[in-house]
Write a protein that holds these residues in place. Structure first.
Motif, PDB file in Angstrom:
ATOM      1  N   ARG A 134       0.774  -1.202   0.133  1.00 22.37           N
ATOM      2  CA  ARG A 134      -0.140  -0.016  -0.058  1.00 22.37           C
ATOM      3  C   ARG A 134       0.848   1.376   0.161  1.00 22.37           C
ATOM      4  N   GLY A 135       1.903   1.186   0.544  1.00 19.35           N
ATOM      5  CA  GLY A 135       2.873   2.292   0.535  1.00 19.35           C
ATOM      6  C   GLY A 135       3.257   2.836  -0.850  1.00 19.35           C
ATOM      7  N   LYS A 136       3.388   1.913  -1.499  1.00 19.15           N
ATOM      8  CA  LYS A 136       3.763   2.405  -3.207  1.00 19.15           C
ATOM      9  C   LYS A 136       2.711   3.069  -3.788  1.00 19.15           C
ATOM     10  N   VAL A 137       1.511   2.417  -3.471  1.00 19.89           N
ATOM     11  CA  VAL A 137       0.232   3.456  -3.945  1.00 19.89           C
ATOM     12  C   VAL A 137       0.098   4.889  -3.353  1.00 19.89           C
ATOM     13  N   GLU A 138       0.341   4.622  -2.282  1.00 24.11           N
ATOM     14  CA  GLU A 138       0.375   6.054  -1.372  1.00 24.11           C
ATOM     15  C   GLU A 138       1.288   6.977  -1.954  1.00 24.11           C
ATOM     16  N   ALA A 139       2.578   6.577  -2.174  1.00 25.32           N
ATOM     17  CA  ALA A 139       3.538   7.262  -2.776  1.00 25.32           C
ATOM     18  C   ALA A 139       3.173   8.069  -3.959  1.00 25.32           C
ATOM     19  N   ALA A 140       2.568   6.989  -4.827  1.00 24.72           N
ATOM     20  CA  ALA A 140       2.050   7.644  -6.164  1.00 24.72           C
ATOM     21  C   ALA A 140       1.053   8.511  -6.064  1.00 24.72           C
ATOM     22  N   LEU A 141       0.027   8.411  -5.309  1.00 28.35           N
ATOM     23  CA  LEU A 141      -1.020   9.416  -4.743  1.00 28.35           C
ATOM     24  C   LEU A 141      -0.557  10.704  -4.333  1.00 28.35           C
ATOM     25  N   ALA A 142       0.406  10.520  -3.594  1.00 27.70           N
ATOM     26  CA  ALA A 142       1.236  11.709  -2.990  1.00 27.70           C
ATOM     27  C   ALA A 142       1.943  12.645  -4.004  1.00 27.70           C
ATOM     28  N   MET A 143       2.181  11.792  -4.976  1.00 21.82           N
ATOM     29  CA  MET A 143       2.952  12.596  -6.477  1.00 21.82           C
ATOM     30  C   MET A 143       2.013  12.958  -7.340  1.00 21.82           C
ATOM     31  N   GLY A 144       0.524  12.905  -7.033  1.00 24.26           N
ATOM     32  CA  GLY A 144      -0.307  13.338  -7.949  1.00 24.26           C
ATOM     33  C   GLY A 144      -0.946  12.180  -9.123  1.00 24.26           C
ATOM     34  N   ALA A 145      -0.762  11.043  -8.836  1.00 24.90           N
ATOM     35  CA  ALA A 145      -1.138  10.073 -10.011  1.00 24.90           C
ATOM     36  C   ALA A 145      -2.514   9.864  -9.904  1.00 24.90           C
ATOM     37  N   THR A 146      -3.351   9.693 -11.139  1.00 30.58           N
ATOM     38  CA  THR A 146      -4.573   9.291 -11.232  1.00 30.58           C
ATOM     39  C   THR A 146      -4.785   7.764 -10.933  1.00 30.58           C
ATOM     40  N   PRO A 147      -5.885   7.473 -10.767  1.00 28.34           N
ATOM     41  CA  PRO A 147      -6.100   6.096 -10.499  1.00 28.34           C
ATOM     42  C   PRO A 147      -5.653   5.205 -11.730  1.00 28.34           C
ATOM     43  N   LEU A 148      -5.976   5.642 -12.980  1.00 25.53           N
ATOM     44  CA  LEU A 148      -5.398   4.750 -13.943  1.00 25.53           C
ATOM     45  C   LEU A 148      -4.094   4.859 -14.069  1.00 25.53           C
ATOM     46  N   GLN A 149      -3.171   5.772 -13.584  1.00 26.45           N
ATOM     47  CA  GLN A 149      -1.890   5.874 -13.874  1.00 26.45           C
ATOM     48  C   GLN A 149      -1.165   4.968 -12.509  1.00 26.45           C
ATOM     49  N   ILE A 150      -2.030   4.825 -11.332  1.00 26.86           N
ATOM     50  CA  ILE A 150      -1.640   3.939 -10.287  1.00 26.86           C
ATOM     51  C   ILE A 150      -1.784   2.536 -10.950  1.00 26.86           C
ATOM     52  N   VAL A 151      -2.826   2.341 -11.571  1.00 26.85           N
ATOM     53  CA  VAL A 151      -2.756   0.763 -12.059  1.00 26.85           C
ATOM     54  C   VAL A 151      -1.861   0.464 -13.021  1.00 26.85           C
ATOM     55  N   ARG A 152      -1.554   1.474 -14.274  1.00 25.93           N
ATOM     56  CA  ARG A 152      -0.517   1.134 -15.056  1.00 25.93           C
ATOM     57  C   ARG A 152       0.726   1.117 -14.699  1.00 25.93           C
ATOM     58  N   LYS A 153       1.104   2.362 -13.992  1.00 26.49           N
ATOM     59  CA  LYS A 153       2.453   2.486 -13.585  1.00 26.49           C
ATOM     60  C   LYS A 153       2.824   1.865 -12.149  1.00 26.49           C
ATOM     61  N   VAL A 154       1.878   1.530 -11.350  1.00 22.51           N
ATOM     62  CA  VAL A 154       2.299   0.791  -9.918  1.00 22.51           C
ATOM     63  C   VAL A 154       1.859  -0.580  -9.932  1.00 22.51           C
ATOM     64  N   LEU A 155       0.642  -0.791  -9.799  1.00 22.18           N
ATOM     65  CA  LEU A 155       0.204  -2.074  -9.684  1.00 22.18           C
ATOM     66  C   LEU A 155       0.384  -2.939 -10.505  1.00 22.18           C
ATOM     67  N   ILE A 156       0.391  -2.901 -11.901  1.00 19.90           N
ATOM     68  CA  ILE A 156       0.635  -4.099 -12.779  1.00 19.90           C
ATOM     69  C   ILE A 156       2.350  -4.157 -12.925  1.00 19.90           C
ATOM     70  N   PRO A 157       3.093  -3.035 -12.994  1.00 23.53           N
ATOM     71  CA  PRO A 157       4.337  -3.556 -13.125  1.00 23.53           C
ATOM     72  C   PRO A 157       5.095  -4.045 -11.694  1.00 23.53           C
ATOM     73  N   GLU A 158       4.454  -3.538 -10.580  1.00 22.10           N
ATOM     74  CA  GLU A 158       5.023  -4.050  -9.305  1.00 22.10           C
ATOM     75  C   GLU A 158       4.519  -5.765  -9.120  1.00 22.10           C
ATOM     76  N   ALA A 159       3.451  -6.013  -9.932  1.00 21.08           N
ATOM     77  CA  ALA A 159       2.980  -7.279  -9.573  1.00 21.08           C
ATOM     78  C   ALA A 159       3.127  -8.222 -10.499  1.00 21.08           C
ATOM     79  N   LEU A 160       3.901  -7.880 -11.612  1.00 17.01           N
ATOM     80  CA  LEU A 160       4.073  -8.349 -12.866  1.00 17.01           C
ATOM     81  C   LEU A 160       4.777  -9.973 -12.729  1.00 17.01           C
ATOM     82  N   SER A 161       5.411 -10.156 -11.904  1.00 12.34           N
ATOM     83  CA  SER A 161       5.983 -11.655 -12.157  1.00 12.34           C
ATOM     84  C   SER A 161       4.983 -12.641 -11.402  1.00 12.34           C
ATOM     85  N   SER A 162       4.066 -12.191 -10.501  1.00  6.59           N
ATOM     86  CA  SER A 162       2.762 -12.764  -9.908  1.00  6.59           C
ATOM     87  C   SER A 162       1.937 -12.949 -10.950  1.00  6.59           C
TER      88      SER A 162
END
Ligand SMILES: Nc1ncnc2c1ncn2[C@@H]1O[C@H](COP(=O)(O)OP(=O)(O)O)[C@@H](O)[C@H]1O
Ligand SMILES: [Mg+2]
Lengths: 254, 222
Positions: free
Chosen positions: B117-145
């Motif tokens: 969750r901290g990664k998502v928070e950091a992205a939110l704190a940088m002004g990311a939109t929900p879509l940017q969080i999905v594309r640039k945080v959630l999917i890349p960070e979970a890619l191997s899984s």
């Protein structure tokens, strides 16, 4: 300049409500390093997270550089956040990105062209002393290096304010000192306003100009660090001071 | 009769492969947004919406509880509508992908939920939109899984194609039933099973390898 006026925040849980912030009123001058100290659970994180509205206050207002943060619509808030840097206790770097990629992240969000991003990332990595680690992944870095990346990332988009939530609490004393020196250095060089929360007296003593003491959601005292340390008016601050002299006396050397 | 065994198996395998690929692609198209939505609408997440979250969860649970064979029968009209027929590999891809999508959505949900969750928070704190969080945080960070989850989905879909083959979809499953079971051709039965085993092993091996490669950077110690 940051003006916080009568800020209130309650958390509602199935077991009842908890008043995490009560009528918090504070002013932080431009270019200051402002420390907020308090025991665990005092509401420090809640307070600092209200400043960029990661946490929504129930009432009260927050004005940063003339902009009323508490009144912003979602998309305006996103733009405002791009100018408020934040660093975290557990760094919160993206493991899938290199150091370079992590620092580039806020610039990508802000829509900078690739060339500009590359230039700025190199510049900021130089500032935090990590130019040689640009291609490394977070897993390959020490805690101190990770926090330097966190700081570089927070500074990349030329913020006006830097929020630091226990940024050194996961680091050893020596690394803590070097990170605090870096923050002080950035404050001098860039004239950046820094709001820093901590539960450690030594952090306040080392770099803060002003300090506010938070106790169970209330500011119990605030003022210049020298004044507050030499003549504490609150029981909480006296307790803090007693505790730290005790440690010093026994040779733990805070 | 042994000489026509090879081309028959090749055609069967081709059909199976075609069904697996087509259904996987369609299942990802349906299941990825579903899985992502379930995560980001959950409590405390970037697009929190308890009602939508509950609706999506219920849809997933209901579609997942249908036995596959019932799903095929229920979706016959849809296959006819979309493909023009209820027979053949393309028609079978309709129930295959609809059955696999909610399964895949759950797998994707589980992978994305693991992202700190901290990664998502950091992205939110940088002004990311929900879509940017999905594309640039959630999917890349979970890619191997996610890759491992997709591997599991491909293998599950392969199993489903055998069932679909039993009722007119073609492919190796259909060969096994028509020749191996109905005409007592044990060689056909044995060969189809062997091909499927090798195929599944190959998929698992490739998935593991790819996931490890993605992971290597993120956990490599310097
Ligand atoms: N999301 C939350 N839900 C309910 N209670 C919370 C939540 N976040 C914090 N709290 C409570 O609010 C109080 C202040 O928390 P916090 O601001 O994190 O304190 P600090 O950072 O000073 O340790 C604590 O008692 C904590 O349990
Ligand atoms: Mg805290």
């Amino acid at each position: 300049m940051i003006t916080i006026d009568s800020l209130n925040k309650q958390y509602h849980t199935p077991r009842g409500s908890y008043h995490a912030l009560r009528d918090v009123t504070l002013q932080v001058k431009k270019g200051d390093i402002f420390g907020i100290i308090g025991l665990s659970g005092a509401g420090k994180s809640t307070l600092i997270r209200c400043l960029n509205r990661l946490e929504e206050p129930d009432s009260g207002s927050i004005v940063i550089d003339g902009r009323e943060i508490t009144g912003l619509a979602t998309h305006e808030l996103r733009d405002a956040r791009k100018k408020i840097g934040m660093i975290f206790q557990h760094f919160n770097l993206l493991d899938s990105r290199t150091v370079q990629g992590n620092v580039a992240f806020p610039l990508e969000l802000a829509g900078f062209p690739r060339k500009e991003i590359t230039r700025r990332v190199a510049e900021i990595l130089d500032l935090v002393g990590l130019s040689d680690k640009a291609g490394s992944y977070p897993a390959q870095l020490s805690g101190g290096q990770k926090q330097r990346v966190g700081i570089a990332r927070a500074l990349a988009n030329h913020p006006e304010v830097l929020l630091s939530d226990e940024a050194t609490s996961a680091l050893d004393p020596q690394t803590t000192r070097s990170i605090l020196e870096l923050l002080a250095d950035i404050n001098r060089k860039l004239g950046l306003t820094i709001v820093l929360i901590t539960h450690e007296m030594s952090v306040i003593r080392q770099i803060c100009g002003k300090v506010a003491v938070l106790d169970r959601g209330e500011i119990v005292e605030s003022g210049p660090v020298d004044a507050v340390f030499s003549a504490p008016s609150s029981a909480t601050m006296r307790l803090f001071l007693e505790h730290s002299t005790l440690l010093q006396g026994s040779g733990a050397g805070i | 009769m042994n000489e026509d065994l090879i081309p028959m198996l090749l055609t069967g395998f081709g059909e199976t492969l075609y069904m697996v690929v087509l259904s996987t692609v369609a299942a990802v198209v349906l299941g990825l947004p579903l899985g992502v939505l379930v995560v980001i609408t959950s409590t405390g997440h970037v697009l929190e919406s308890p009602r939508l979250n509950r609706v999506l969860g219920t849809v997933i649970n209901i579609t997942r509880s249908f036995p596959f064979i019932i799903m095929i029968v229920l979706l016959l009209p849809l296959s006819r509508f979309l493909v023009g027929t209820t027979l053949g590999a393309t028609a079978a891809a309709v129930p295959l992908s609809i059955a696999a999508a909610p399964f895949l959505a759950r797998i994707i949900e589980n992978s994305l939920k693991e992202v700190d969750r901290g990664k998502v928070e950091a992205a939110l704190a940088m002004g990311a939109t929900p879509l940017q969080i999905v594309r640039k945080v959630l999917i890349p960070e979970a890619l191997s899984s996610l890759v491992l989850g997709l591997t599991l989905a491909v293998i599950t879909i392969t199993g489903f194609t055998a069932t679909a083959g039993a009722i007119g979809a073609g492919g190796l499953g259909s060969l096994a039933i028509r020749y191996g079971y109905m005409r007592y051709r044990e060689d056909v039965m044995f060969a189809t099973v062997l091909i499927l085993v090798i195929f599944v092993q190959g998929v698992q091996w490739s998935g593991d390898r790819l996931a490890r490669r993605i992971n290597r950077n993120q956990h490599r110690l310097g």
